[in-house]
Design a protein around this motif. Structure first.
Motif, PDB file in Angstrom:
ATOM      1  N   ARG A  18       0.667  -1.220   0.067  1.00  0.00           N
ATOM      2  CA  ARG A  18       0.009   0.120  -0.060  1.00  0.00           C
ATOM      3  C   ARG A  18       1.051   1.250   0.038  1.00  0.00           C
ATOM      4  NH1 ARG A  18      -4.342  -0.680   4.515  1.00  0.00           N
ATOM      5  NH2 ARG A  18      -5.043   1.430   3.902  1.00  0.00           N
ATOM      6  N   MET A  19       0.334   2.490  -0.501  1.00  0.00           N
ATOM      7  CA  MET A  19       1.096   3.414  -0.633  1.00  0.00           C
ATOM      8  C   MET A  19       1.681   4.153   0.632  1.00  0.00           C
ATOM      9  SD  MET A  19       2.215   5.774  -2.626  1.00  0.00           S
ATOM     10  CE  MET A  19       1.380   5.512  -3.987  1.00  0.00           C
ATOM     11  N   GLU A  20       0.846   3.885   1.716  1.00  0.00           N
ATOM     12  CA  GLU A  20       1.442   4.611   3.095  1.00  0.00           C
ATOM     13  C   GLU A  20       2.786   3.718   3.438  1.00  0.00           C
ATOM     14  OE1 GLU A  20      -2.312   2.270   4.359  1.00  0.00           O
ATOM     15  OE2 GLU A  20      -1.636   3.458   2.787  1.00  0.00           O
ATOM     16  N   ARG A  21       2.791   2.371   3.203  1.00  0.00           N
ATOM     17  CA  ARG A  21       3.692   1.593   3.439  1.00  0.00           C
ATOM     18  C   ARG A  21       5.003   1.750   2.715  1.00  0.00           C
ATOM     19  NH1 ARG A  21       0.722  -4.260   4.555  1.00  0.00           N
ATOM     20  NH2 ARG A  21      -0.691  -3.375   6.483  1.00  0.00           N
ATOM     21  N   LYS A  22       4.650   2.233   1.530  1.00  0.00           N
ATOM     22  CA  LYS A  22       5.834   2.370   0.647  1.00  0.00           C
ATOM     23  C   LYS A  22       6.618   3.693   0.941  1.00  0.00           C
ATOM     24  CE  LYS A  22       4.005   0.386  -3.724  1.00  0.00           C
ATOM     25  NZ  LYS A  22       3.452   0.700  -5.228  1.00  0.00           N
ATOM     26  N   LEU A  23       5.646   4.744   1.391  1.00  0.00           N
ATOM     27  CA  LEU A  23       6.183   6.081   1.823  1.00  0.00           C
ATOM     28  C   LEU A  23       7.145   5.623   3.010  1.00  0.00           C
ATOM     29  CD1 LEU A  23       3.334   8.513   1.374  1.00  0.00           C
ATOM     30  CD2 LEU A  23       5.456   8.437  -0.135  1.00  0.00           C
ATOM     31  N   PHE A  24       6.380   4.827   4.096  1.00  0.00           N
ATOM     32  CA  PHE A  24       7.140   4.529   5.168  1.00  0.00           C
ATOM     33  C   PHE A  24       8.564   3.691   4.830  1.00  0.00           C
ATOM     34  CE2 PHE A  24       7.831   1.615   8.855  1.00  0.00           C
ATOM     35  CZ  PHE A  24       7.876   2.725   9.765  1.00  0.00           C
ATOM     36  N   LEU A  25       8.491   2.920   4.081  1.00  0.00           N
ATOM     37  CA  LEU A  25       9.756   2.352   3.477  1.00  0.00           C
ATOM     38  C   LEU A  25      10.698   3.234   3.120  1.00  0.00           C
ATOM     39  CD1 LEU A  25      11.160  -0.468   3.298  1.00  0.00           C
ATOM     40  CD2 LEU A  25      10.108  -0.800   1.037  1.00  0.00           C
ATOM     41  N   VAL A  26      10.338   4.172   2.311  1.00  0.00           N
ATOM     42  CA  VAL A  26      11.137   5.289   1.731  1.00  0.00           C
ATOM     43  C   VAL A  26      11.846   5.895   2.776  1.00  0.00           C
ATOM     44  CG1 VAL A  26      11.169   7.332   0.354  1.00  0.00           C
ATOM     45  CG2 VAL A  26      10.059   5.217  -0.656  1.00  0.00           C
ATOM     46  N   PHE A  27      10.698   6.534   3.817  1.00  0.00           N
ATOM     47  CA  PHE A  27      11.357   7.227   4.842  1.00  0.00           C
ATOM     48  C   PHE A  27      12.476   6.603   5.496  1.00  0.00           C
ATOM     49  CE2 PHE A  27       7.448   9.625   4.907  1.00  0.00           C
ATOM     50  CZ  PHE A  27       7.774  10.865   4.015  1.00  0.00           C
ATOM     51  N   ILE A 344       3.215   8.791  10.734  1.00  0.00           N
ATOM     52  CA  ILE A 344       2.098  10.020  10.802  1.00  0.00           C
ATOM     53  C   ILE A 344       1.958  10.753   9.616  1.00  0.00           C
ATOM     54  CG2 ILE A 344       1.214  11.992  11.978  1.00  0.00           C
ATOM     55  CD1 ILE A 344       2.799  10.803  14.648  1.00  0.00           C
ATOM     56  N   LEU A 345       3.035  11.098   8.928  1.00  0.00           N
ATOM     57  CA  LEU A 345       3.180  11.970   7.760  1.00  0.00           C
ATOM     58  C   LEU A 345       2.821  11.111   6.610  1.00  0.00           C
ATOM     59  CD1 LEU A 345       4.030  14.681   6.503  1.00  0.00           C
ATOM     60  CD2 LEU A 345       6.528  13.766   6.361  1.00  0.00           C
ATOM     61  N   SER A 346       3.200   9.742   6.441  1.00  0.00           N
ATOM     62  CA  SER A 346       2.691   9.044   5.266  1.00  0.00           C
ATOM     63  C   SER A 346       1.274   8.630   5.551  1.00  0.00           C
ATOM     64  CB  SER A 346       3.759   7.554   5.246  1.00  0.00           C
ATOM     65  OG  SER A 346       3.338   6.917   6.547  1.00  0.00           O
ATOM     66  N   TYR A 347       0.811   8.491   6.709  1.00  0.00           N
ATOM     67  CA  TYR A 347      -0.630   8.287   6.673  1.00  0.00           C
ATOM     68  C   TYR A 347      -1.404   9.594   6.189  1.00  0.00           C
ATOM     69  CZ  TYR A 347      -5.245   7.253   8.681  1.00  0.00           C
ATOM     70  OH  TYR A 347      -6.573   7.023   8.784  1.00  0.00           O
ATOM     71  N   ALA A 348      -0.887  10.878   6.685  1.00  0.00           N
ATOM     72  CA  ALA A 348      -1.370  11.971   6.410  1.00  0.00           C
ATOM     73  C   ALA A 348      -1.738  12.052   4.585  1.00  0.00           C
ATOM     74  CB  ALA A 348      -0.976  13.171   7.170  1.00  0.00           C
ATOM     75  N   LEU A 349      -0.442  11.846   4.223  1.00  0.00           N
ATOM     76  CA  LEU A 349      -0.281  12.240   2.756  1.00  0.00           C
ATOM     77  C   LEU A 349      -1.181  10.967   1.757  1.00  0.00           C
ATOM     78  CD1 LEU A 349       3.418  12.624   2.548  1.00  0.00           C
ATOM     79  CD2 LEU A 349       1.815  14.156   1.949  1.00  0.00           C
TER      80      LEU A 349
END
Length: 625
Positions: A18-27, A344-349
């Motif tokens: 999922r997108m938020e997990r991808k962002l979390f992984l990127v961060f 928190i940021l990835s969830y908000a985005l």
């Protein structure tokens, strides 16, 4: 498993997140990698800096230590040269030599004759030499003992410490033997272990030389012992500063001093660590008894002695390990805080995207009345605006398409009503054929009959399945018609096994291939062009080959043909051709659509040897009779 496959699977696994997990992984990657890299660089640089500074500091202290030892030995050398300038010592040594020479001669001439010793003379000689020795001892404090010997090995010494060698006779013989070839130069002897007159074990290194008279003749020997304790303080300071242990050894590998006290006066020339200490100074790592140590060494330019300090690696890296632990703790704490913020940021985005996804599902179910609420003018807001416009546009397009399809069906119905009845065409050809026979034109009648069969076979439904035998018959009619136009120019051979004659396949798959072979492969230099159609089964495949003996194709033409069959143009892009005409590519696409992507046409050829088209079909398609 290949590296490409591993990366492909990893990419597929990441792509399905999922997108938020991808962002979390990127961060996670963007935060952890720099922090880990900085921590590693900091630790490595700090460790290297400590090692370098320790090496420089130790080498400086070693050089200072060896300079002090050189100065001390220089003083010992000066002390050993004093008898050369003291007439009292030389005169008493000459007196001692004469006395013992007379005693030896008297006893040698008549062993029965006993000459009593002149104690007064001996006492005078002894006091004369020992007074001077006492004076010498006062000049340089720290030297253990000064020995003066006459030519017969009789020793004279004076000491306040009482550390007199019990093996004085053996020591004299050793020193005298080593100085045999000397003409008065000093010689430095490495540390020796001896038992003193106080029954204690002592270690001392020695400077010895011959005592020469005015006529340059040896009259005795002087030896200056220096207790190894004179280097203890300096070595102790060095070991305390470096947290290591030090050893001094001469060129022969004899240990002058060992701060651990284990190898003083021992021979260590065969020690591999000692062998590695080449050159004037340097450093190296060596693992001994399971402990890795840094060895730093320097060499005295005066004596050739080497001082070597062994520092355990754990002592070198102790401060670095502390820095590493602090760095890792700070890194982990920072990483945890950053990961919490990134979550928190990835969830908000991704929250607006999730809402948009939900709206898309509603659209997929047919609800076009949805609207995405746009709050901000960022990328998500712009995407929301475009989404709302797209929904309105799709709704309008659906209405337009529905209207167009309705009009298209009406037009097709009208065209079907206006279409010429095929039976009228067949009946007309039959009337022409009958007229030709009545007029005795049998060739024309036969040609019209064959053309009628071809036309009837071609105009019928293309989606209809026929047998392989029907397709071969259609090709025979086509070649037969050509031979009416070019008598005897084309020879067709059909080799189809009995069990494959009823094989069901799509219509008009063979004749266009034969037509293409004749049109493009006809060799004008040959009187007859041979065409062969063969069929066989290979495992789970039915294979039909059409081969000709025409002009063939070169590699470039063959590659262009195969790329066209694959749906690629010359630049490797998918071609999007429109228009009619049944060609090889059209047949190939029909075969793939009907049987699957794994089937179709393959071409092979050589210039001057003709071409071969292979049709791959699934086995087991026989038609029930």
């Amino acid at each position: 498993m290949s590296l490409r496959r591993v990366f492909s699977r990893a990419g597929g696994a990441i792509g399905s997140l999922r997108m938020e997990r991808k962002l979390f992984l990127v961060f996670l990657v963007l935060i952890s990698l720099p922090l880990s890299f900085i921590g590693y660089i900091t630790y490595s640089n700090y460790s290297a800096s400590i090692e370098e500074k320790t090496t420089v500091f130790s080498a400086t202290m070693q050089e200072a230590m060896m300079a002090r030892i050189d100065d001390y030995i220089e003083d010992m050398i000066r002390i050993s040269s004093i008898p050369a300038y003291q007439d009292d010592i030389k005169q008493n040594l000459i007196r001692s030599n004469r006395y013992y020479e007379r005693m030896g001669e008297a006893q040698g001439d008549d062993e029965s004759t006993f000459i009593p010793e002149d104690f007064n003379l001996l006492l005078s000689i002894q006091r004369g030499i020992e007074d001077n020795v006492s004076f010498i001892n006062m000049i340089k404090r720290g030297s253990n003992t000064v020995y003066v010997f006459d030519q017969y090995g009789n020793g004279y010494y004076s000491t306040v410490s009482g550390n007199i060698r019990l093996d004085i006779k053996e020591s004299y013989e050793f020193w005298s033997e080593q100085l045999e070839a000397s003409s008065g130069e000093e010689m430095i002897f490495g540390t020796q272990k001896y038992i003193s007159n106080l029954q204690s074990e002592k270690f001392a290194f020695t400077v010895a030389r011959k005592v020469i008279d005015k006529s340059l003749q040896p009259i005795g020997l002087i030896a200056v012992d220096a207790n190894v304790s004179v280097v203890e303080d300096g070595i102790g300071e060095l070991d305390t500063a470096t947290k290591g242990s030090s050893i001094i050894f001469d060129e022969a590998g004899t240990v002058i001093y060992d701060s651990t006290g284990e190898r003083t006066a021992a021979g260590i020339g065969d020690d591999p660590v000692i062998k590695r200490a080449k050159g004037i100074k340097g450093s190296f790592y060596e693992k001994l008894d399971g402990v890795n140590r840094l060895y730093i060494y320097s060499t005295s330019s005066k004596t050739g002695w080497k001082i070597m300090t062994a520092i355990p690696e754990s002592e070198l890296t102790r401060d670095a390990v502390i820095i590493r632990r602090v760095t890792w703790i700070a890194t982990i704490v920072t990483l945890l805080v950053a990961l919490l913020l990134s979550f928190i940021l990835s969830y908000a985005l991704t929250n607006p995207l999730r809402r948009m996804t939900k709206l898309m599902r509603n659209v997929q179910e047919g609800d076009f009345a949805v609207q995405f609420p746009v709050k901000y003018r960022d990328e998500v807001g712009q995407l929301g605006n475009q989404f709302n416009r797209m929904i309105v546009r799709i709704d309008q397009l659906i209405r337009d398409i529905y209207e167009m399809e309705t009009k298209k069906k009406e037009a097709e119905l009208q065209a079907l009503q206006n279409q010429i009845n095929p039976h009228f065409m067949y009946n007309t050809l039959e009337t022409i054929r009958m007229t030709a026979e009545i007029n005795d034109d049998t060739d024309a009648a036969d040609m019209i009959a064959i053309l009628g069969r071809l036309l009837r076979y071609s105009i019928s439904d293309l989606h209809e399945e026929v047998t392989l035998s029907d397709e071969a018959g259609h090709v025979r009619h086509y070649v037969e018609l050509l031979n009416y136009r070019y008598p005897g120019r084309f020879a067709l051979t059909v080799d189809i096994p009995e069990h494959m004659t009823r094989y069901a396949m799509i219509k008009l798959a063979l004749q266009p291939i034969v037509e293409n072979a004749i049109y493009h492969g006809l060799d004008e230099t040959k009187q007859v062009m041979h065409i062969r159609i063969a069929a066989e089964t290979r495992g789970h495949e039915a294979v039909v080959t059409i081969r000709d003996d025409g002009i063939g194709m070169n590699e470039e033409e063959l590659e262009r043909l195969n790329r066209s069959l694959a749906g690629l143009d010359g630049a490797g892009k998918i071609r999007n051709e429109k228009g009619g005409g049944i060609g090889l590519r059209n047949i190939n696409e029909r075969l793939k659509l009907h049987y699957g992507a794994g089937y179709g046409i393959q071409a092979s050829s050589r210039p001057g040897e003709g071409a071969e088209i292979t049709i791959l079909l699934p086995a087991g398609k026989g038609r029930q009779s």
